[in-house]
Design a protein around this motif. Structure first.
Motif, PDB file in Angstrom:
ATOM      1  N   LEU A 188      -0.572  -8.388  -1.218  1.00  0.00           N
ATOM      2  CA  LEU A 188       0.779  -7.885  -0.967  1.00  0.00           C
ATOM      3  C   LEU A 188       0.789  -6.369  -0.806  1.00  0.00           C
ATOM      4  CD1 LEU A 188       3.835  -8.358  -0.790  1.00  0.00           C
ATOM      5  CD2 LEU A 188       3.917  -8.225  -3.291  1.00  0.00           C
ATOM      6  N   THR A 189       0.167  -5.664  -1.748  1.00  0.00           N
ATOM      7  CA  THR A 189       0.173  -4.196  -1.675  1.00  0.00           C
ATOM      8  C   THR A 189      -0.656  -3.695  -0.502  1.00  0.00           C
ATOM      9  OG1 THR A 189      -1.674  -4.151  -3.240  1.00  0.00           O
ATOM     10  CG2 THR A 189       0.545  -3.952  -4.141  1.00  0.00           C
ATOM     11  N   LYS A 190      -1.709  -4.417  -0.184  1.00  0.00           N
ATOM     12  CA  LYS A 190      -2.544  -3.998   0.943  1.00  0.00           C
ATOM     13  C   LYS A 190      -1.779  -4.155   2.263  1.00  0.00           C
ATOM     14  CE  LYS A 190      -6.728  -5.372   0.735  1.00  0.00           C
ATOM     15  NZ  LYS A 190      -7.928  -6.246   0.791  1.00  0.00           N
ATOM     16  N   SER A 191      -1.012  -5.224   2.372  1.00  0.00           N
ATOM     17  CA  SER A 191      -0.304  -5.491   3.625  1.00  0.00           C
ATOM     18  C   SER A 191       0.799  -4.467   3.899  1.00  0.00           C
ATOM     19  CB  SER A 191       0.278  -6.900   3.608  1.00  0.00           C
ATOM     20  OG  SER A 191       1.261  -7.019   2.591  1.00  0.00           O
ATOM     21  N   VAL A 192       1.483  -3.999   2.848  1.00  0.00           N
ATOM     22  CA  VAL A 192       2.595  -3.081   3.076  1.00  0.00           C
ATOM     23  C   VAL A 192       2.130  -1.634   3.230  1.00  0.00           C
ATOM     24  CG1 VAL A 192       4.198  -4.567   1.852  1.00  0.00           C
ATOM     25  CG2 VAL A 192       2.987  -2.779   0.598  1.00  0.00           C
TER      26      VAL A 192
ATOM     27  N   GLU B 235      10.925   5.681   4.920  1.00  0.00           N
ATOM     28  CA  GLU B 235       9.845   4.733   5.175  1.00  0.00           C
ATOM     29  C   GLU B 235       9.208   4.253   3.865  1.00  0.00           C
ATOM     30  OE1 GLU B 235       6.924   2.394   7.101  1.00  0.00           O
ATOM     31  OE2 GLU B 235       8.887   3.188   7.697  1.00  0.00           O
ATOM     32  N   LEU B 236       8.984   5.185   2.943  1.00  0.00           N
ATOM     33  CA  LEU B 236       8.405   4.805   1.652  1.00  0.00           C
ATOM     34  C   LEU B 236       9.358   3.906   0.873  1.00  0.00           C
ATOM     35  CD1 LEU B 236       6.781   8.189   0.543  1.00  0.00           C
ATOM     36  CD2 LEU B 236       5.623   6.169   1.445  1.00  0.00           C
ATOM     37  N   ARG B 237      10.666   4.208   0.923  1.00  0.00           N
ATOM     38  CA  ARG B 237      11.633   3.364   0.230  1.00  0.00           C
ATOM     39  C   ARG B 237      11.656   1.960   0.847  1.00  0.00           C
ATOM     40  NH1 ARG B 237      15.739   4.199  -3.205  1.00  0.00           N
ATOM     41  NH2 ARG B 237      15.378   6.447  -3.109  1.00  0.00           N
ATOM     42  N   ARG B 238      11.514   1.920   2.180  1.00  0.00           N
ATOM     43  CA  ARG B 238      11.498   0.614   2.849  1.00  0.00           C
ATOM     44  C   ARG B 238      10.274  -0.208   2.389  1.00  0.00           C
ATOM     45  NH1 ARG B 238       8.946  -1.700   6.811  1.00  0.00           N
ATOM     46  NH2 ARG B 238       7.739   0.170   7.227  1.00  0.00           N
ATOM     47  N   ILE B 239       9.140   0.464   2.266  1.00  0.00           N
ATOM     48  CA  ILE B 239       7.922  -0.222   1.810  1.00  0.00           C
ATOM     49  C   ILE B 239       8.124  -0.763   0.396  1.00  0.00           C
ATOM     50  CG2 ILE B 239       5.507   0.139   1.154  1.00  0.00           C
ATOM     51  CD1 ILE B 239       5.304   2.121   3.467  1.00  0.00           C
ATOM     52  N   MET B 240       8.673   0.059  -0.492  1.00  0.00           N
ATOM     53  CA  MET B 240       8.853  -0.349  -1.882  1.00  0.00           C
ATOM     54  C   MET B 240       9.890  -1.454  -2.009  1.00  0.00           C
ATOM     55  SD  MET B 240       8.392   3.260  -3.957  1.00  0.00           S
ATOM     56  CE  MET B 240       9.568   4.186  -2.950  1.00  0.00           C
ATOM     57  N   MET B 241      10.962  -1.393  -1.212  1.00  0.00           N
ATOM     58  CA  MET B 241      11.981  -2.438  -1.265  1.00  0.00           C
ATOM     59  C   MET B 241      11.436  -3.766  -0.759  1.00  0.00           C
ATOM     60  SD  MET B 241      14.595  -1.419  -2.787  1.00  0.00           S
ATOM     61  CE  MET B 241      15.586  -2.873  -2.412  1.00  0.00           C
ATOM     62  N   ARG B 242      10.517  -3.697   0.206  1.00  0.00           N
ATOM     63  CA  ARG B 242       9.920  -4.941   0.686  1.00  0.00           C
ATOM     64  C   ARG B 242       9.159  -5.625  -0.460  1.00  0.00           C
ATOM     65  NH1 ARG B 242       5.272  -4.988   5.107  1.00  0.00           N
ATOM     66  NH2 ARG B 242       6.618  -3.399   6.054  1.00  0.00           N
ATOM     67  N   LEU B 243       8.437  -4.837  -1.277  1.00  0.00           N
ATOM     68  CA  LEU B 243       7.712  -5.396  -2.419  1.00  0.00           C
ATOM     69  C   LEU B 243       8.679  -6.038  -3.411  1.00  0.00           C
ATOM     70  CD1 LEU B 243       5.100  -2.561  -3.089  1.00  0.00           C
ATOM     71  CD2 LEU B 243       4.644  -4.814  -2.121  1.00  0.00           C
TER      72      LEU B 243
ATOM     73  N   ARG C 176      -2.254   0.403  -7.652  1.00  0.00           N
ATOM     74  CA  ARG C 176      -3.150   0.387  -6.497  1.00  0.00           C
ATOM     75  C   ARG C 176      -3.379   1.810  -6.030  1.00  0.00           C
ATOM     76  NH1 ARG C 176      -4.971  -3.515  -3.233  1.00  0.00           N
ATOM     77  NH2 ARG C 176      -6.042  -2.783  -1.368  1.00  0.00           N
ATOM     78  N   ARG C 177      -4.615   2.107  -5.745  1.00  0.00           N
ATOM     79  CA  ARG C 177      -4.964   3.430  -5.246  1.00  0.00           C
ATOM     80  C   ARG C 177      -4.608   3.519  -3.761  1.00  0.00           C
ATOM     81  NH1 ARG C 177      -8.121   6.155  -8.324  1.00  0.00           N
ATOM     82  NH2 ARG C 177      -9.144   4.252  -9.064  1.00  0.00           N
ATOM     83  N   ILE C 178      -3.888   4.584  -3.371  1.00  0.00           N
ATOM     84  CA  ILE C 178      -3.472   4.788  -1.981  1.00  0.00           C
ATOM     85  C   ILE C 178      -4.462   5.731  -1.313  1.00  0.00           C
ATOM     86  CG2 ILE C 178      -1.625   5.565  -0.463  1.00  0.00           C
ATOM     87  CD1 ILE C 178       0.348   4.988  -2.720  1.00  0.00           C
TER      88      ILE C 178
ATOM     89  N   LEU D 299       0.129   3.661  -6.226  1.00  0.00           N
ATOM     90  CA  LEU D 299       1.285   2.777  -6.161  1.00  0.00           C
ATOM     91  C   LEU D 299       1.357   2.023  -7.484  1.00  0.00           C
ATOM     92  CD1 LEU D 299       3.581   1.286  -4.619  1.00  0.00           C
ATOM     93  CD2 LEU D 299       1.828  -0.349  -3.877  1.00  0.00           C
ATOM     94  N   ALA D 300       2.455   2.177  -8.244  1.00  0.00           N
ATOM     95  CA  ALA D 300       2.611   1.537  -9.555  1.00  0.00           C
ATOM     96  C   ALA D 300       3.795   0.585  -9.504  1.00  0.00           C
ATOM     97  CB  ALA D 300       2.819   2.583 -10.643  1.00  0.00           C
ATOM     98  N   ILE D 301       3.580  -0.658  -9.943  1.00  0.00           N
ATOM     99  CA  ILE D 301       4.606  -1.699  -9.940  1.00  0.00           C
ATOM    100  C   ILE D 301       4.815  -2.155 -11.370  1.00  0.00           C
ATOM    101  CG2 ILE D 301       5.260  -3.962  -9.063  1.00  0.00           C
ATOM    102  CD1 ILE D 301       3.305  -3.524  -6.756  1.00  0.00           C
TER     103      ILE D 301
END
Length: 587
Positions: A63-67, A94-102, A177-179, A190-192
């Motif tokens: 999931l994190t790799k795909s976004v 764009e970053l908010r869009r990525i995080m909201m998708r998660l 996840r390391r970016i 990236l911290a969830i």
């Protein structure tokens, strides 16, 4: 009563024991099988939890790799200074869009944030909270992941959200996840944040089994930090209690009362620990075991009582026979008193008396034979050395007679005569230390006549031991070996004989400054001297055998050291005016 009847009764009673033994074996096999089956189920349960964690890890990895793949906003995280205000706004959107998708894909997610290596924070979540970049940067789990370069995705242990402006005491589980930018350089993390119960989700079948056996599941990282706990998930304890315990596996429980099975999720880097109460796991085994133990105890008690009563009639004479046999072991070949009777034990006692008498006679004969054999061997060894030395000496006289006048030959014969007198006057194979030293000096004088003063002998012997007994022909073979094997090519050979008293024994040393031997050769010779009976040489091994025969195994001859600077041979003998008596005591 005849002994055979008593034995028949005893055998009849003890026939019960095989039956009881068979019952015990059947119980042990059944209990072992039941225990293994139950433990296999527990391991299967553990494997299910590991599979859940592996699936969780792989899901969030994909999931994190795909976004994050091919995102321009991710690639420009390091280029903030070169961006216009519009580009910065677009990047944040764009970053908010990525995080909201998660957050949309995984409902269990509480919040998502991106923390750059430069300390900037972008966050999004379902609660609308604000996160502190400085507080998040100081979190140990963030810093630990930043320092850990071998993993791109990791699961942090349960922790509080001290970096949030809301619900700061709430406990969460974090996936990190390391970016990386397009060149593969780390630019942020990236911290969830998730609810702790999201890590492990078991089926209803496994939940029922867990409740039946009261199985506790605990998931920890390599630092023994808690990531999941089934007792917390079922509401038995709180997360605060679980995290505050010194032992994350057993809270206030006795470890010996539980079975601990451990498995590992390699992708997630987590350890899955299943704690099972033995009382639940082995309940049926304990019931069967209790009944078996009671039956065996009762049967054993009956057998002991009956056997004890019967054995009193037959053990009296047996004990007397045992006592006499122990005396035989100690060298006392005494006859035991006999009692009237016609049973087999009385006949056995009579046979023992005859045997003890024969053994005593045989031991005396063997001892006399051994003494005679050693005397014969000693005499043969002594006679073996004299011809060898005589050959070398006569060869020296012959060579000198060819090259010198008759006066010098007369001197050599005179020296030789002295040596014969010293060697042949002893009928016991012994003489004084001073006589042995004189013999060695005369031998070296002969060799110096032959080699033109190529040898020098120095004696440093304590006068207190000069009148003590010593085995003949000890020094001369050692001096001969030095001349034969250690003579330097360009200088004289110096030989030193030392003697003193050490720990109540006579310690003699013969040392030269010749060429010496290698370490391997020294080890080989010393090993031969430990078992000289297998070596027929007439040098060191001959001396070693005579020392063992006359003095005992505690006395020896050995090469202490050898090398380019010379060889040192050490001899230890008993300090006695009659060395033969010391040798017999050593035997």
């Amino acid at each position: 009563m005849k002994i055979n009847r008593l034995l028949i009764v005893s055998y009849s009673l003890t026939a019960m024991l095989p039956l009881l033994s068979a019952c015990l074996v059947i119980y042990l096999i059944s209990a072992k099988s039941l225990e293994e089956s139950t433990l296999d189920f527990a391991e299967l349960f553990n494997s299910q939890v590991v599979a859940n964690i592996d699936s969780f890890y792989n899901d969030y990895d994909q999931l994190t790799k795909s976004v994050l793949v091919d995102s321009e906003a991710i690639s420009n995280l390091r280029m903030q200074n070169g961006l216009t205000i519009t580009e910065k706004v677009d990047q944040q959107l764009e970053l908010r869009r990525i995080m909201m998708r998660l957050v949309t894909v995984k409902p269990e997610i509480i919040s998502v944030c991106i923390l750059t290596d430069e300390g900037r924070l972008f966050s999004s979540g379902i609660t609308g909270e604000n996160l502190s970049a400085s507080a998040l940067s100081e979190e140990p789990w963030i810093n630990g992941f930043r320092d850990q370069t071998d993993r791109t995705l990791d699961i942090a242990a349960i922790h509080v959200r001290a970096y949030s402006d809301r619900q700061q005491d709430r406990l969460v589980l974090s996936v990190m996840r390391r970016i990386l930018d397009k060149s593969g350089v780390p630019v942020g993390i990236l911290a969830i944040d998730l609810d702790p119960d999201a890590l492990v989700k078991l089926s209803d079948h496994f939940l029922l089994a867990r409740n039946q056996y009261n199985i506790k599941i605990s998931v920890t990282n390599d630092k023994n930090e808690l990531a999941y706990d089934s007792d917390v998930a079922s509401g038995q304890i709180t997360w605060q209690s679980a995290r505050g315990s010194a032992n994350n596996l057993l809270y206030e429980k006795k470890p010996s009362d539980y079975v601990l099975l451990t498995s590992r999720s390699e992708p997630g880097g987590l350890n899955v620990n299943a704690v099972i109460p033995k009382s639940k796991l082995l309940l049926k085994i304990n019931r069967v075991g209790g009944a078996t133990i009671m039956s065996l105890s009762f049967a054993l008690l009956v057998v002991i009582l009956i056997s004890t009563t019967i054995s009193r009639f037959i053990t009296k004479l047996v004990r007397s026979l045992e006592s006499s046999m122990k005396k035989v072991e100690n060298g006392e070949y005494l006859q035991m008193p006999l009692v009237e009777g016609g049973n087999e034990i009385v006949s056995l006692a009579a046979s023992y008396n005859r045997m003890a008498g024969k053994i005593k006679t045989l031991v005396e004969e063997v001892l006399v034979a051994q003494i005679k054999q050693k005397d014969a061997q000693l005499l043969a060894l002594q006679l073996q050395i004299n011809p060898h030395m005589l050959y070398n000496t006569l060869e020296s006289i012959r060579m000198k007679a060819i090259m010198s006048d008759e006066d010098e030959i007369a001197d050599m014969v005179k020296i030789l005569a002295r040596m014969f007198r010293l060697a042949l006057n002893s009928k016991t194979g012994l003489h004084k230390v001073k006589d042995e030293l004189e013999y060695a000096k005369n031998y070296l004088r002969l060799q110096n006549i032959r080699k033109k003063d190529a040898f020098a002998l120095t004696a440093d012997i304590d006068p207190a031991i000069l009148d003590y007994d010593i085995i003949i022909l000890i020094f001369q073979p050692l001096i001969e070996n030095s001349i034969k094997h250690s003579l330097p090519k360009c200088r004289a050979l110096h030989i030193l004989i030392r003697g003193c008293v050490a720990n109540g024994d006579m310690l003699l040393c013969v040392e030269d400054d010749g060429t010496g031997m290698t370490e391997e050769k020294v080890a080989q010779v010393n090993q031969t001297l430990l078992s000289p009976e297998n070596d027929n040489s007439i040098g060191l091994s001959n001396i070693a055998r005579r020392i063992r025969m006359l003095c005992g195994d505690q006395y020896y001859i050995r090469i202490q050291k050898s090398g380019p600077s010379g060889t040192l041979i050490e001899i230890r003998l008993p300090l006695s005016e009659n060395i033969c008596d010391s040798g017999k005591r050593g035997l």
